[in-house]
Design a protein around this motif. Structure first.
Motif, PDB file in Angstrom:
ATOM      1  N   SER A  27      -1.347  -4.540 -11.077  1.00 23.61           N
ATOM      2  CA  SER A  27      -0.668  -3.990  -9.899  1.00 23.61           C
ATOM      3  C   SER A  27       0.089  -3.073 -10.645  1.00 23.61           C
ATOM      4  CB  SER A  27      -0.088  -4.997  -9.120  1.00 23.61           C
ATOM      5  OG  SER A  27      -0.818  -6.040  -8.822  1.00 23.61           O
ATOM      6  N   ALA A  39      -7.460   0.768  -1.344  1.00 27.26           N
ATOM      7  CA  ALA A  39      -6.809  -0.587  -1.544  1.00 27.26           C
ATOM      8  C   ALA A  39      -7.320  -1.376  -0.076  1.00 27.26           C
ATOM      9  CB  ALA A  39      -5.278  -0.592  -1.080  1.00 27.26           C
ATOM     10  N   LEU A  66       1.230   5.151 -12.800  1.00 19.84           N
ATOM     11  CA  LEU A  66       0.233   6.343 -12.656  1.00 19.84           C
ATOM     12  C   LEU A  66       1.139   6.816 -11.361  1.00 19.84           C
ATOM     13  CD1 LEU A  66      -3.264   4.647 -12.972  1.00 19.84           C
ATOM     14  CD2 LEU A  66      -1.954   6.028 -14.494  1.00 19.84           C
ATOM     15  N   GLY A  67       1.396   6.251 -10.502  1.00 20.68           N
ATOM     16  CA  GLY A  67       2.036   6.819  -9.164  1.00 20.68           C
ATOM     17  C   GLY A  67       3.186   7.480  -9.673  1.00 20.68           C
ATOM     18  N   GLY A 119      -1.009   0.893 -11.561  1.00 19.45           N
ATOM     19  CA  GLY A 119      -0.810   1.939 -10.457  1.00 19.45           C
ATOM     20  C   GLY A 119       0.426   2.546 -10.152  1.00 19.45           C
ATOM     21  N   GLY A 158      -2.748  -2.388  -6.911  1.00 20.23           N
ATOM     22  CA  GLY A 158      -2.345  -1.256  -7.642  1.00 20.23           C
ATOM     23  C   GLY A 158      -2.342   0.002  -6.860  1.00 20.23           C
ATOM     24  N   CYS A 159      -3.608   0.182  -6.171  1.00 20.22           N
ATOM     25  CA  CYS A 159      -3.918   1.279  -5.440  1.00 20.22           C
ATOM     26  C   CYS A 159      -2.691   1.561  -4.397  1.00 20.22           C
ATOM     27  CB  CYS A 159      -5.159   1.077  -4.839  1.00 20.22           C
ATOM     28  SG  CYS A 159      -6.620   1.168  -5.909  1.00 20.22           S
ATOM     29  N   THR A 180      -6.148  -5.069  -8.386  1.00 19.20           N
ATOM     30  CA  THR A 180      -6.448  -3.539  -8.182  1.00 19.20           C
ATOM     31  C   THR A 180      -6.207  -2.942  -6.950  1.00 19.20           C
ATOM     32  OG1 THR A 180      -8.333  -4.117  -9.925  1.00 19.20           O
ATOM     33  CG2 THR A 180      -8.232  -2.179  -8.691  1.00 19.20           C
ATOM     34  N   LEU A 196       0.395   2.592  -6.375  1.00 22.73           N
ATOM     35  CA  LEU A 196       0.043   4.046  -6.738  1.00 22.73           C
ATOM     36  C   LEU A 196       0.688   4.955  -5.615  1.00 22.73           C
ATOM     37  CD1 LEU A 196      -2.715   5.584  -8.816  1.00 22.73           C
ATOM     38  CD2 LEU A 196      -1.681   6.857  -6.630  1.00 22.73           C
ATOM     39  N   ALA A 252      -4.277   6.765  -0.908  1.00 21.29           N
ATOM     40  CA  ALA A 252      -4.490   5.453  -2.008  1.00 21.29           C
ATOM     41  C   ALA A 252      -4.779   4.133  -1.356  1.00 21.29           C
ATOM     42  CB  ALA A 252      -3.144   5.402  -2.952  1.00 21.29           C
TER      43      ALA A 252
END
Length: 428
Positions: A149, A183, A155-156, A152, A24-25, A21, A28, A179
Motif C-alpha cells: 500500500s 482502486a 509514488l504519490g 503508492g 496503494g492506488c 494494490t 497515491l 487514482a
C-alpha cells in the motif's frame, strides 16, 4: 474465516496483494490531496485557523459514517466499498472545480473530505481482510500488505514533489480523484474473487445500523479500550502535526515550494514506513509479545517529544511527526488490526469503522478544538504542542497496560469469551 496455519495459501497471498494494490492506488491519490489541501487552506485562511478547521472534522465524519452504515445495510460490503470509492473521487473533482471558480470555502470542504474519505476506504479494506484472513495469516501478511500500500503513497509523494511547481498545487487534486478509479475496480475484483463468505454472512445476520457501531463499542471492554487508544494516539498526532505545519509555513514563503517540500517529506516518510512494513513489522509480530510491541511504540514518541522540546526546529518537528506516522502506518496498524480478527461481522464492519474512522478524527478534532481555545487565550506556543504530545504518549502507554491486563501467554489482548458473546448479543 480461514483456519490458522503455518503455511500461507496462494489464495490468501493473492487476496492480500489485490487488496493492498487497491489501497496503494487510493494512497497515491491521497498524497496528492493531502499536501495540496494543507497548502490551499493555509493560502486562503492561514495556519492559525488550522485548529479550528480540524475541530469540525468529527462532525463531518459522523455524517459520512451515517451514509456508510446506510449503504452497508442496503448494498452490502462489496458494493459499499466500490461506490464509496467512486463517490470520493467525484467529491474531490467537485472541490477542484469549486476552487477553480474562486469559491475559497471549497478549501475547507476539501480538507474535511480528505480527512474522512481516506480512513473510510482504508478501514473497509481492513474489514475485508480481517474477515478473510486468520490471526496467524495476518501476523505474516499485515506488514507486507501495508508495505505494498505504501508504495503508492511513496509514488504519490514523489509526484507531488516533482509536479507541484510546474503544474500548480490546485491541479494535484485531479491526480487524487483519478487514482480512485483503479482502486475501486481492484477492490471490487478482490471481493468478487474472495469475498463470497463475507457476503453470505452479511445477509444471514441481517445487519442494520446500530448507532453507527457505538452501541457495540459500549458493550465491549475490548472495543472500548481500542477506542480510547485510538483517540489518545490522535491527540499525539494532532499536536505533532500542527507543530510541524507551523515550522513548515515559517520556513517557506512560496506556496508551491512549500507543497514541493511537503511532497518530498511525505515521500521519505512513506519510504521509511515501507521499510518497516516489509521487514521490521513481520519480524516483531512474529518474535515479540503483543504487549511489548504496543508498549514500545509510545515510548518511542516520548523520546522524540523530549528531543523536540530540547531542540525545537523544522528538522526536529519533522522527525517527531515522521516517527509517529512511520509507526502508525506500519507496526501500530498491523498489530491493531489483529485485535479485530476473532470478532463478528458487525464488530468488524460497523464498530471498527466507528472506532477507526470517527475515533481517529474525533481524537484529532477534539484536540484541535482545545488547541483553538488555548490559542485564543494566547497560551499556545510550539512547546505547548510538544508538551501535549508527550502527555498523550504517556497516557497511551497506560491504556496499553489496561488493554493487556489479564492477558496470557505472549501478552496478547484479553479476548474474554464473555466480551465476544456480548457483541453477538447486541441486536441489529
Amino acid at each position: 474465516m480461514k483456519d490458522g496455519g503455518q503455511k500461507l495459501s496462494r489464495s490468501s497471498i493473492r487476496l492480500a496483494l489485490l487488496t493492498a494494490t487497491a489501497s496503494g492506488c487510493a494512497l497515491l491519490g491521497y498524497e496528492c490531496v493531502r499536501s495540496a489541501s494543507n497548502v490551499l487552506f493555509q493560502k486562503w485562511y492561514g495556519v492559525q485557523h488550522l485548529p479550528a478547521l480540524m475541530a469540525w472534522v468529527p462532525l463531518f465524519v459522523l455524517v459520512v459514517l451515517a451514509g456508510y452504515n446506510s449503504s452497508l445495510s442496503r448494498l452490502g460490503p462489496r458494493r459499499t466499498l466500490f461506490w464509496s470509492t467512486i463517490f470520493s473521487g467525484v467529491a474531490l473533482l467537485l472541490c477542484y472545480l469549486s476552487l477553480r471558480a474562486g469559491w475559497r470555502f471549497g478549501a475547507v470542504i476539501l480538507y474535511w473530505w480528505r480527512e474522512a474519505y481516506i480512513v473510510l476506504l482504508i478501514e473497509q479494506y481492513w474489514s475485508f481482510l480481517n474477515s478473510r484472513l486468520s490471526e496467524e495469516e495476518e501476523k505474516k501478511l499485515n506488514g507486507p500488505i501495508i508495505g505494498v500500500s505504501s508504495v503508492g503513497a511513496v509514488l504519490g509523494g514523489i509526484a507531488v514533489n516533482q509536479l507541484a511547481v510546474p503544474l500548480g498545487t490546485q491541479n494535484l487534486l485531479l491526480f487524487g480523484a483519478g487514482a480512485l478509479v483503479p482502486a475501486a475496480f481492484l477492490s471490487d475484483a478482490a471481493y468478487r474473487l474472495f469475498g463470497g463468505v463475507e457476503a453470505r454472512e452479511s445477509k444471514a445476520k441481517g445487519t442494520t445500523p446500530t448507532w453507527l457501531g457505538a452501541k457495540l463499542v459500549k458493550r465491549s471492554r475490548l472495543l472500548s479500550l481500542i477506542f480510547a487508544l485510538i483517540i489518545t494516539t490522535q491527540i499525539v498526532s494532532a499536536a505533532l502535526g500542527i507543530n510541524f505545519q507551523e515550522f513548515l509555513q515559517a520556513s517557506f514563503s512560496d506556496w508551491d515550494a512549500q507543497t514541493a517540500y511537503s511532497g518530498k517529506y511525505y515521500a521519505i516518510l512513506n519510504g521509511v514506513a515501507a521499510l518497516f512494513q516489509f521487514i521490521v513489522t513481520p519480524l516483531l509480530l512474529k518474535g515479540f509479545p503483543f504487549i511489548a510491541i504496543h508498549t514500545f511504540i509510545p515510548c518511542v514518541h516520548i523520546a522524540a517529544g523530549m528531543y523536540l522540546l530540547a531542540v525545537p526546529s523544522l528538522a526536529s518537528a519533522g522527525l517527531a511527526y515522521m516517527a509517529f506516522k512511520v509507526f502508525d502506518y506500519s507496526l501500530f496498524r498491523a498489530a491493531k488490526e489483529i485485535l479485530y480478527v476473532p470478532l463478528n461481522f458487525d464488530a468488524r464492519y460497523r464498530a471498527k469503522e466507528f472506532i477507526d474512522v470517527f475515533g481517529y478524527r474525533f481524537g484529532k478534532g477534539g484536540a484541535s478544538a482545545a488547541f483553538f481555545v488555548f490559542q485564543k487565550a494566547g497560551v499556545v506556543v510550539n512547546s505547548f504542542y510538544t508538551g501535549i504530545a508527550l502527555a498523550g504518549a504517556v497516557l497511551w502507554a497506560g491504556i496499553v497496560w489496561a488493554l493487556f491486563k489479564g492477558g496470557r501467554g505472549k501478552g496478547r489482548a484479553n479476548f474474554a469469551a464473555g466480551d465476544i458473546a456480548r457483541l453477538d448479543s447486541v441486536q441489529s
